[in-house]
Design a protein around this motif. Structure first.
Motif, short mmCIF file in Angstrom:
data_model
loop_
_atom_site.label_atom_id
_atom_site.label_comp_id
_atom_site.label_asym_id
_atom_site.label_seq_id
_atom_site.Cartn_x
_atom_site.Cartn_y
_atom_site.Cartn_z
N THR A 121 35.26 41.84 38.69
CA THR A 121 35.96 40.56 38.94
C THR A 121 35.56 39.95 40.28
O THR A 121 35.64 38.73 40.43
CB THR A 121 37.49 40.72 38.86
N GLN B 207 32.69 37.87 39.42
CA GLN B 207 33.14 36.69 38.66
C GLN B 207 33.85 35.69 39.57
O GLN B 207 33.69 34.47 39.42
CB GLN B 207 34.08 37.14 37.53
N ALA C 213 34.12 31.91 38.21
CA ALA C 213 34.60 32.09 36.84
C ALA C 213 36.04 32.61 36.80
O ALA C 213 36.73 32.41 35.80
CB ALA C 213 33.68 33.05 36.08
#
Length: 127
Positions: A63, A66, A71
């Motif tokens: 994450t 990301q 995102a």
């Protein structure tokens, strides 16, 4: 027709189901067997706790990438990072008691001359 659900998602669902089964069994096991299960589950290296900690740590790393790409919100990465750190700290706290859990789990309870003395439960918190 094959199941369109990706294998890792099915695997996560199956692990969750099995953890529920394990919790149900644990509630009905004799004390020495329950302690064996607890000792294995709480092992921060090779047990369920260690596996969950590694999974959350890996999720945090994913994450982070990301979040850097935009995102995911950075709060998702931060929350997973905190969770990974907390699980690691909990594992460290439980490691202090691994030997006692292991010793109790190897006893069968048969032939003990004197039952263990009950201990008063004291709540202590350190961080």
């Amino acid at each position: 027709m094959p199941d369109p659900t990706p294998y890792p998602v099915r695997l996560a669902d199956e692990i969750t189901r099995q953890l529920g089964q394990l919790a149900d069994h644990l509630a009905h096991l004799p004390p020495h067997q329950a302690t064996q299960v607890i000792a294995r589950v709480m092992d921060s290296q090779d047990g369920v706790l260690g596996g969950v900690t590694r999974l959350v740590t890996t999720s945090s790393m994913f994450t982070k990438g990301q979040a850097e790409r935009g995102a995911l919100p950075p709060e998702v990465w931060l929350a997973l990072g905190r969770a990974a750190n907390e699980l690691d700290a909990i594992g460290g706290d439980l490691d202090e008691h691994h030997d006692q859990l292991h010793q109790v789990s190897t006893r069968t309870g048969v032939g003990t001359a004197k039952p263990p003395e009950p201990a008063p439960l004291v709540v202590r918190r350190r961080r």
